[in-house]
Design an enzyme around this catalytic site. Structure first.
Site, short mmCIF file in Angstrom:
data_model
loop_
_atom_site.label_atom_id
_atom_site.label_comp_id
_atom_site.label_asym_id
_atom_site.label_seq_id
_atom_site.Cartn_x
_atom_site.Cartn_y
_atom_site.Cartn_z
N GLY A 42 -7.10 29.79 37.88
CA GLY A 42 -7.59 30.31 36.61
C GLY A 42 -7.25 29.45 35.41
O GLY A 42 -7.77 29.67 34.31
N GLU A 43 -6.37 28.48 35.57
CA GLU A 43 -6.05 27.57 34.47
C GLU A 43 -7.28 26.73 34.13
O GLU A 43 -8.08 26.40 35.00
CB GLU A 43 -4.89 26.66 34.89
N ARG A 99 -5.23 43.60 14.01
CA ARG A 99 -4.74 44.96 13.82
C ARG A 99 -3.22 45.03 13.91
O ARG A 99 -2.61 46.01 13.51
CB ARG A 99 -5.39 45.90 14.83
N GLN A 100 -2.62 43.96 14.44
CA GLN A 100 -1.16 43.88 14.51
C GLN A 100 -0.64 43.07 13.32
O GLN A 100 -0.07 42.00 13.47
CB GLN A 100 -0.72 43.23 15.83
N LYS A 195 -8.43 60.89 8.42
CA LYS A 195 -8.26 61.20 9.84
C LYS A 195 -6.79 61.09 10.24
O LYS A 195 -6.01 60.34 9.65
CB LYS A 195 -9.10 60.27 10.70
N ARG A 197 -4.63 60.50 13.88
CA ARG A 197 -4.79 60.13 15.29
C ARG A 197 -3.75 60.79 16.17
O ARG A 197 -2.59 60.93 15.77
CB ARG A 197 -4.69 58.60 15.45
N ASP A 225 -14.61 49.62 17.48
CA ASP A 225 -14.03 49.40 18.80
C ASP A 225 -14.58 50.41 19.79
O ASP A 225 -15.61 50.20 20.42
CB ASP A 225 -12.51 49.45 18.71
N GLY A 228 -15.38 55.98 18.38
CA GLY A 228 -15.04 57.38 18.18
C GLY A 228 -14.99 57.80 16.72
O GLY A 228 -15.50 58.86 16.36
#
Length: 313
Positions: A42-43, A99-100, A195, A197, A225, A228
């Site tokens: 996979g490399e 998002r981090q 909202k 979560r 994403d 929802g």
């Protein structure tokens, strides 16, 4: 002595060739040649098949899942550095791991900061991206960052719809700044969804702040994403008397059963860019290309021209 401007060349990581070809066509130069050697485990190893010594190199790669995309970009940057490219610009239409951007609970990483450091360590001299999940991610870099806004793509389309009683909506409190920027340009009202979560990608409750009765609503967000949040927001707004609900999302991640949620929701239309390739077609999804925007800004950067005129928001 005559100073000659270095030539520009555009290359692409394997999963972003579809977009890089459009950008190259808009820019007016052919896409550079890269081969990818793969090992049985996979490399993989990218290789430039043309000289880039002393040139400005643009490497187009959206770092959407899986992490091979990010690793391939890092290897491409490292290879360009070792091939003596003068300038290496990482063109990242969708900046993954964004998002981090902070520690929101103990013992978690700040993935966006780590990604920024990896890009700089690999050898990127400039980064070009679009609609970061959080604007402050630019501060994680010590190199110049061109943060483009997809509003320059979306706003002309919204105007072409000719909607009366238009209202811009944010699907959460965090996107209120973006919603207000759109509403200011379109001279429309704003509503916000609040909202809570239960867990990541799982909505507990949602409340609507503002009036949508008799309005044509456009939800604005940087990414979609699982779908929802937007599906629930659209259904809630139609229950509250909205005439129609559309959504604008720059980055169409659309993971899991997102396509099914969009199809079953009361969203009239979902408008996205091609920063991430769609996994499948949908009658409700309209794609507007970001290639002309990136090509124009890349041309301005290469010729050391100001890009401030490209920022609507």
């Amino acid at each position: 002595m005559l100073h000659l401007e270095p030539e520009a060349k555009i290359f692409a990581c394997s999963q972003s060739v579809y977009l890089a070809e459009k950008i190259s066509a808009e820019y007016g130069i052919p896409l550079g040649k890269v081969t990818m050697s793969k090992y049985s485990d996979g490399e993989f190893q990218p290789s430039y098949e043309e000289s880039i010594r002393g040139l400005r190199v643009f490497i187009v790669c959206s770092t959407f899942p899986n992490s091979d995309n990010l690793m391939e970009l890092l290897l491409m940057i490292d290879a360009a550095k070792r091939a003596s490219a003068r300038h290496i610009t990482a063109v990242i239409p969708y900046f993954g791991w964004a998002r981090q951007d902070r520690k929101d609970k103990p013992r978690v990483p700040i993935g966006a900061k780590l990604t920024a450091k990896l890009l700089e360590t690999a050898g990127a001299t400039r980064v070009m991206t679009m609609d970061l999940h959080a604007d402050q991610i630019q501060g994680f870099f010590e190199k110049p960052v061109d943060h483009l806004f997809a509003s320059t793509i979306f706003l002309p389309y919204v105007k072409s719809l000719g909607l009366d009683n238009l209202t811009i909506a944010s699907p959460d409190m965090g996107g209120s700044k973006r919603a207000y920027a759109y509403s200011k340009f379109l001279e429309s009202d704003v509503v916000i969804c609040y909202k809570q979560r239960k867990a990541a990608n799982v909505i507990g409750t949602m409340e609507l702040i503002g009036e949508v009765r008799g309005k044509n609503v456009i939800l604005v967000d940087d990414m979609i994403d699982t779908g929802g949040t937007l599906a629930k927001a659209a259904d809630l707004m139609m229950e509250k008397g909205a005439l129609s609900v559309r959504a604008i999302c720059t980055h169409a991640i659309l993971s899991g059963d997102a396509y099914e949620k969009i199809e079953k929701s009361q969203l009239l239309e979902l408008i996205v860019t091609d920063s991430i390739p769609l996994k499948k077609e949908s009658k409700k999804i309209r794609v507007l290309s970001c290639a002309p925007l990136f090509a124009e800004v890349m041309h301005m950067v290469h010729h050391n021209n100001s890009i401030s005129g490209k920022f609507i928001m």
